[in-house]
Design an enzyme around this catalytic site. Structure first.
Site, PDB file in Angstrom:
ATOM      1  N   PHE A   9      -5.381   2.694   7.421  1.00 32.19           N
ATOM      2  CA  PHE A   9      -6.122   1.695   6.648  1.00 32.19           C
ATOM      3  C   PHE A   9      -5.479   0.330   6.839  1.00 32.19           C
ATOM      4  O   PHE A   9      -4.297   0.209   7.170  1.00 32.19           O
ATOM      5  CB  PHE A   9      -6.155   2.065   5.159  1.00 32.19           C
ATOM      6  CG  PHE A   9      -4.804   2.084   4.503  1.00 32.19           C
ATOM      7  CD1 PHE A   9      -4.297   0.948   3.879  1.00 32.19           C
ATOM      8  CD2 PHE A   9      -4.022   3.238   4.509  1.00 32.19           C
ATOM      9  CE1 PHE A   9      -3.041   0.965   3.283  1.00 32.19           C
ATOM     10  CE2 PHE A   9      -2.768   3.266   3.909  1.00 32.19           C
ATOM     11  CZ  PHE A   9      -2.279   2.128   3.293  1.00 32.19           C
ATOM     12  N   CYS A  10      -6.283  -0.711   6.645  1.00 32.15           N
ATOM     13  CA  CYS A  10      -5.795  -2.086   6.686  1.00 32.15           C
ATOM     14  C   CYS A  10      -6.645  -2.901   5.711  1.00 32.15           C
ATOM     15  O   CYS A  10      -7.449  -2.347   4.968  1.00 32.15           O
ATOM     16  CB  CYS A  10      -5.837  -2.653   8.102  1.00 32.15           C
ATOM     17  SG  CYS A  10      -7.473  -2.638   8.868  1.00 32.15           S
ATOM     18  N   THR A  11      -6.497  -4.203   5.706  1.00 34.56           N
ATOM     19  CA  THR A  11      -7.145  -5.029   4.690  1.00 34.56           C
ATOM     20  C   THR A  11      -8.665  -4.936   4.742  1.00 34.56           C
ATOM     21  O   THR A  11      -9.316  -4.610   3.755  1.00 34.56           O
ATOM     22  CB  THR A  11      -6.709  -6.498   4.842  1.00 34.56           C
ATOM     23  OG1 THR A  11      -5.285  -6.572   4.870  1.00 34.56           O
ATOM     24  CG2 THR A  11      -7.250  -7.336   3.696  1.00 34.56           C
ATOM     25  N   GLY A  32     -10.385  -3.701   7.846  1.00 26.70           N
ATOM     26  CA  GLY A  32     -10.840  -2.725   8.827  1.00 26.70           C
ATOM     27  C   GLY A  32     -10.611  -3.081  10.276  1.00 26.70           C
ATOM     28  O   GLY A  32     -10.577  -2.198  11.131  1.00 26.70           O
ATOM     29  N   ILE A  46      -9.250  -1.817   2.725  1.00 27.47           N
ATOM     30  CA  ILE A  46      -8.830  -1.812   1.325  1.00 27.47           C
ATOM     31  C   ILE A  46      -9.794  -2.620   0.464  1.00 27.47           C
ATOM     32  O   ILE A  46     -10.098  -2.247  -0.676  1.00 27.47           O
ATOM     33  CB  ILE A  46      -7.409  -2.397   1.194  1.00 27.47           C
ATOM     34  CG1 ILE A  46      -6.416  -1.612   2.048  1.00 27.47           C
ATOM     35  CG2 ILE A  46      -6.946  -2.406  -0.262  1.00 27.47           C
ATOM     36  CD1 ILE A  46      -5.120  -2.358   2.306  1.00 27.47           C
TER      37      ILE A  46
END
Length: 305
Positions: A178-180, A182, A207
């Protein structure tokens, strides 16, 4: 519907854009004419950026971007801000819209399986899943998902080496990243799949989409989500947080961090105090004094930021 005056749009789209250089000026003109600020990156592989403005202005910009030949519908996340979270508008031409530094990575050809926010909890709660936070160490420090691994990278360029050094932690597991918003996971999952891993997943919309859609009482997220603008971080429901930036090193600081003996507004924090010389701190202190004087005069409060 938010009653906050500024709409913030985080967007990206991977698509072949051989004409990307010619797109810069029309985008810059549209943004400036409509009071939009932020950053847009253009490259032969697509577009990426975060911008803010009135709801109507952002709607015009998204319509313009969507109409670019060959681009298609961008991945979009909306949030809102009480103040303009950017100082200026920049449209930049780049080699990559998110810099990994590995040749031949193409999310249009191979990418991990997208997992919707509503299904994310079940995946990361699985004991056979390894959860990898694809962001940088300073982002991880103020918030992450339960059980997530921190690769302790300072930049996205360091991630490929981390994967190679930690293959044994990933072998035979479901890999959930996951990241901020995508975009980093698009390239990260493509890279990992290219190394021969098959069960690779990533949180669709990142996220930000999870915090928007998953109720706090059901959430497996702890802390705040760092964002690259003057809001610094957001929480559940994408509400603005009380996290601030250290203006010396740009690390995010929680209220607890500001209790450190090494914290001085605009000058230092516990994370950077030992990294700076007394001369550096003296220079930062002078800059902070000028910021305060400017604030008293009603001038730009972000001088030197």
């Amino acid at each position: 519907m938010s009653n906050l005056p500024f709409t913030v749009a985080a967007l990206y789209c991977f698509a072949p854009l051989p004409q990307y250089e010619s797109l810069r000026e029309p985008l810059a003109q549209l943004c400036c004419a409509n009071g939009i600020k932020g950053t847009l990156l253009l490259a032969a592989e697509g577009i990426n950026g975060t911008v803010a403005g009135s709801a109507g202005a952002i709607e015009k910009l998204i319509a313009h971007i969507t109409a670019i030949p060959g681009l298609g519908e961008p991945e979009l996340k909306y949030s809102h801000a009480s103040e303009m979270p950017f100082h200026r508008m920049k449209v930049r031409l780049k080699r990559e819209i998110v810099t990994m530094g590995v040749e031949g990575i193409d999310p249009l050809k191979s990418v991990g399986t997208y997992i919707a926010p509503k299904d994310w909890n079940a995946l990361i709660a699985d004991e056979n899943t390894v959860v990898v936070d694809k962001r940088n160490d300073y982002e991880y420090a103020i918030g992450t998902f339960e059980g997530a691994i921190d690769p302790q990278t300072r930049t996205f360029r360091e991630f490929p080496e981390w994967v190679k050094q930690n293959r044994d932690r990933l072998e035979g597991k479901k890999i959930a990243m996951f990241c901020t918003g995508g975009i980093r996971c698009e390239k990260a999952t493509a890279f990992v799949k290219g190394l021969g891993f098959d069960d690779v997943y990533h949180l669709k919309g990142g996220i930000l989409k999870y915090l928007e859609e998953v109720p706090r009482e059901q959430s497996m997220w702890n802390g705040e989500c760092f964002v690259f603008d003057e809001r610094v971080a957001v929480g559940h429901g994408l509400a603005e947080s009380d996290v601030e930036l250290c203006r010396a090193c740009r690390r995010p600081l929680t209220p607890q961090d500001k209790l450190s003996q090494f914290f001085e507004e605009g000058v230092s924090c516990a994370g950077c105090y030992a990294e700076r010389t007394p001369e550096d701190r003296a220079r930062y202190a002078e800059r902070q004094k000028q910021v305060k004087l400017a604030e008293k005069r009603g001038a730009n409060k972000h001088i030197g930021s």
